[in-house]
Design an enzyme around this catalytic site. Structure first.
Site, PDB file in Angstrom:
ATOM      1  N   CYS A 213     -11.147   8.962   8.117  1.00  0.00           N
ATOM      2  CA  CYS A 213     -11.162   7.496   8.478  1.00  0.00           C
ATOM      3  C   CYS A 213     -11.774   7.382   9.962  1.00  0.00           C
ATOM      4  CB  CYS A 213     -10.180   6.627   8.375  1.00  0.00           C
ATOM      5  SG  CYS A 213      -9.512   6.202   6.896  1.00  0.00           S
TER       6      CYS A 213
ATOM      7  N   HIS B  76     -11.399   0.785  13.431  1.00  0.00           N
ATOM      8  CA  HIS B  76     -11.403   0.911  12.030  1.00  0.00           C
ATOM      9  C   HIS B  76     -10.612  -0.029  11.402  1.00  0.00           C
ATOM     10  CE1 HIS B  76     -10.685   3.067   8.326  1.00  0.00           C
ATOM     11  NE2 HIS B  76      -9.573   3.387   8.461  1.00  0.00           N
TER      12      HIS B  76
ATOM     13  N   ASN C 195     -10.271  -1.191   3.692  1.00  0.00           N
ATOM     14  CA  ASN C 195     -10.512   0.115   4.469  1.00  0.00           C
ATOM     15  C   ASN C 195     -11.584   0.818   3.664  1.00  0.00           C
ATOM     16  OD1 ASN C 195     -10.335   2.634   5.547  1.00  0.00           O
ATOM     17  ND2 ASN C 195      -8.158   2.931   5.355  1.00  0.00           N
TER      18      ASN C 195
HETATM   19  O1  UT7 Z   1      -7.228   4.579   7.119  1.00  0.00           O
HETATM   20  C1  UT7 Z   1      -6.276   5.503   7.038  1.00  0.00           C
HETATM   21  C2  UT7 Z   1      -4.891   5.244   7.501  1.00  0.00           C
HETATM   22  N1  UT7 Z   1      -4.265   4.369   6.663  1.00  0.00           N
HETATM   23  C3  UT7 Z   1      -3.509   3.506   7.180  1.00  0.00           C
HETATM   24  O2  UT7 Z   1      -3.721   3.373   8.275  1.00  0.00           O
HETATM   25  C4  UT7 Z   1      -2.410   2.981   6.315  1.00  0.00           C
HETATM   26  C5  UT7 Z   1      -1.220   2.819   7.096  1.00  0.00           C
HETATM   27  N2  UT7 Z   1      -0.101   2.298   6.267  1.00  0.00           N
HETATM   28  C6  UT7 Z   1      -0.050   0.906   6.042  1.00  0.00           C
HETATM   29  O3  UT7 Z   1      -1.084   0.096   6.147  1.00  0.00           O
HETATM   30  C7  UT7 Z   1       1.071   0.186   5.442  1.00  0.00           C
HETATM   31  O4  UT7 Z   1       2.127   1.200   5.477  1.00  0.00           O
HETATM   32  C8  UT7 Z   1       1.023  -0.003   3.943  1.00  0.00           C
HETATM   33  C9  UT7 Z   1      -0.012  -1.109   3.795  1.00  0.00           C
HETATM   34  C10 UT7 Z   1       0.285   0.898   3.003  1.00  0.00           C
HETATM   35  C11 UT7 Z   1       2.320  -0.385   3.430  1.00  0.00           C
HETATM   36  O5  UT7 Z   1       2.955  -1.373   4.118  1.00  0.00           O
HETATM   37  P1  UT7 Z   1       4.459  -1.198   4.491  1.00  0.00           P
HETATM   38  O6  UT7 Z   1       4.857  -2.422   5.116  1.00  0.00           O
HETATM   39  O7  UT7 Z   1       4.694  -0.041   5.177  1.00  0.00           O
HETATM   40  O8  UT7 Z   1       5.185  -1.266   3.207  1.00  0.00           O
HETATM   41  P2  UT7 Z   1       6.000   0.062   2.536  1.00  0.00           P
HETATM   42  O9  UT7 Z   1       5.089   0.863   2.127  1.00  0.00           O
HETATM   43  O10 UT7 Z   1       7.273   0.142   3.370  1.00  0.00           O
HETATM   44  O11 UT7 Z   1       6.388  -0.688   1.227  1.00  0.00           O
HETATM   45  C12 UT7 Z   1       7.304  -1.745   1.150  1.00  0.00           C
HETATM   46  C13 UT7 Z   1       7.614  -2.239  -0.331  1.00  0.00           C
HETATM   47  C14 UT7 Z   1       8.009  -1.101  -1.270  1.00  0.00           C
HETATM   48  O12 UT7 Z   1       8.983  -1.513  -2.214  1.00  0.00           O
HETATM   49  P3  UT7 Z   1      10.699  -1.393  -1.981  1.00  0.00           P
HETATM   50  O13 UT7 Z   1      10.594   0.228  -1.799  1.00  0.00           O
HETATM   51  O14 UT7 Z   1      10.882  -1.815  -0.383  1.00  0.00           O
HETATM   52  O15 UT7 Z   1      11.309  -2.037  -3.051  1.00  0.00           O
HETATM   53  C15 UT7 Z   1       6.857  -0.833  -1.828  1.00  0.00           C
HETATM   54  O16 UT7 Z   1       7.049  -0.381  -2.982  1.00  0.00           O
HETATM   55  O17 UT7 Z   1       6.402  -2.798  -0.755  1.00  0.00           O
HETATM   56  C16 UT7 Z   1       6.280  -2.274  -1.976  1.00  0.00           C
HETATM   57  N3  UT7 Z   1       4.780  -2.410  -2.280  1.00  0.00           N
HETATM   58  C17 UT7 Z   1       4.107  -3.102  -2.860  1.00  0.00           C
HETATM   59  N4  UT7 Z   1       4.369  -4.463  -3.157  1.00  0.00           N
HETATM   60  C18 UT7 Z   1       3.405  -5.152  -4.012  1.00  0.00           C
HETATM   61  C19 UT7 Z   1       3.985  -1.250  -2.001  1.00  0.00           C
HETATM   62  N5  UT7 Z   1       2.687  -1.535  -2.213  1.00  0.00           N
HETATM   63  C20 UT7 Z   1       2.585  -2.943  -2.834  1.00  0.00           C
HETATM   64  C21 UT7 Z   1       1.781  -3.682  -3.293  1.00  0.00           C
HETATM   65  N6  UT7 Z   1       2.226  -4.667  -3.926  1.00  0.00           N
HETATM   66  N7  UT7 Z   1       0.430  -3.224  -3.328  1.00  0.00           N
END
Ligand code: UT7
Length: 320
Positions: free
Chosen positions: A114, A247, A277
């Protein structure tokens, strides 16, 4: 005689097909509300089967050349920032060079995930200042959709396809141009965000694997260092920044960086809502968007930043 790498034109390309969060929620356990709240993404563009990283890059490059009022004959360096090349080799840049009709100089791909565009700009700036070339095309182009596991809601909702390009020219007696870049990597983050395939390991292409929470935490901290670091090196205050062109991984990450810089929302270029992204393409796509709609003007001071797989991150200061 101080040489400066000046941006003479920008261009971009997005595939026609637009996939909304609602579309994704038809076959994935997710919702528009979750994706919007956690990422700020509402839709993404996805390449058609006959569209490649090279074809999108060519479209963006042609527009950048037109904006710069130059032709392919003027280009003597081409750098393509990508993690999704058409083939393992030769470089996709070679294909683009040939298709555009560039007949001199050199072309190569550069990969920093990225952060690829920030790394490519810094490379181009250094080469131009060494007089290895005079006029360069720097392109970020990605077909991220080809690396997605469409069953994995943790990654499938985050990425999109597209391309952006800038024409850079070495000039003297100008205040415009790239003022400097800050590049960092830390391989300790390798396993937190990677593609689980490759020619020397699995001989497959693989799909994106990510520990989102860990990447998020690192992104916020490292970007804070990257933006504060580059301002300090160049003795520039936060108030002097006209635009932040970040980004576009996640609106919450961008908001954290803007807050740290004390920049109001109106000074931050957001394209993630409609593009998601696009990895190395996101910064040139956002830059072109804001140049074309008249927000970013000649003479403005622009701060670009990116964080991604590697980990690799960095920032660039540009006087437009
Ligand atoms: O460009 C390269 C660099 N990449 C990034 O910068 C990405 C960095 N990370 C992020 O943007 C965020 O961590 C995400 C958007 C990927 C995830 O957001 P989060 O607030 O960190 O959520 P999480 O991974 O902690 O997940 C929270 C909950 C989980 O469920 P439980 O375990 O709490 O029951 C996930 O399973 O949200 C669930 N979840 C979803 N729910 C609905 C994960 N993806 C989804 C989804 N829809 N698409």
């Amino acid at each position: 005689m101080t040489l400066r790498s000046v941006i003479l034109g920008t261009g971009s390309y997005l595939p026609k097909k637009r996939v909304t969060n609602h579309d994704l929620s038809q076959h994935l356990d997710t919702s528009h509300e979750w994706i919007m709240e956690r990422t700020g993404i509402s839709a993404r563009h996805i390449a058609a089967p006959e569209e490649y990283t090279s074809t999108m890059a060519i479209e963006a490059a042609q527009k950048a050349l037109t904006a710069a009022q130059l032709t392919a004959q003027d280009i003597d360096m081409l750098i393509l920032a990508t993690s999704t090349p058409d083939h393992v080799f030769p470089s996709t840049a070679s294909r683009i060079q040939e298709s555009l009709g560039i007949s001199k100089g050199f072309a190569f791909d550069q990969a920093a995930a990225c952060s690829g565009f920030i790394f490519a700009l810094a490379t181009a700036d250094a080469y131009l200042k060494q007089e290895m070339a005079k006029t360069a095309l720097i392109i970020g182009s990605e077909t991220m959709s080809r690396l997605l596991d469409w069953e994995d809601r943790g990654t499938a909702v985050l990425f999109g396809d597209g391309a952006g390009a800038v024409v850079l020219q070495a000039q003297t007696q100008t205040d415009r141009g790239i003022l400097g870049s800050l590049l960092r990597t830390n391989g300790a983050g390798y396993d937190q965000l990677y593609v689980n395939g490759g020619p020397s390991t699995t001989q497959t292409i693989g799909t994106i694997q990510m520990n989102g929470r860990e990447v998020f935490r690192n992104a916020v901290n490292r970007l804070e260092e990257a933006v504060e670091g580059i301002l300090k090196i160049h003795n520039i205050s936060q108030e002097e920044i006209d635009w932040l062109v970040p980004h576009q991984a996640n609106k919450r990450i961008i908001d954290a960086t803007a807050k740290k810089l004390g920049l109001p929302e109106e000074k931050v270029i957001h394209t993630g809502a409609d593009q998601a992204n696009t990895s190395a393409a996101s910064i040139p796509l956002a830059l072109d968007n804001a140049v074309k709609d008249g927000r970013i003007k000649k003479g403005d001071l622009v701060l670009c930043e990116a964080f991604g797989a590697g980990y690799a991150w960095g920032s660039t200061l540009i006087r437009m």
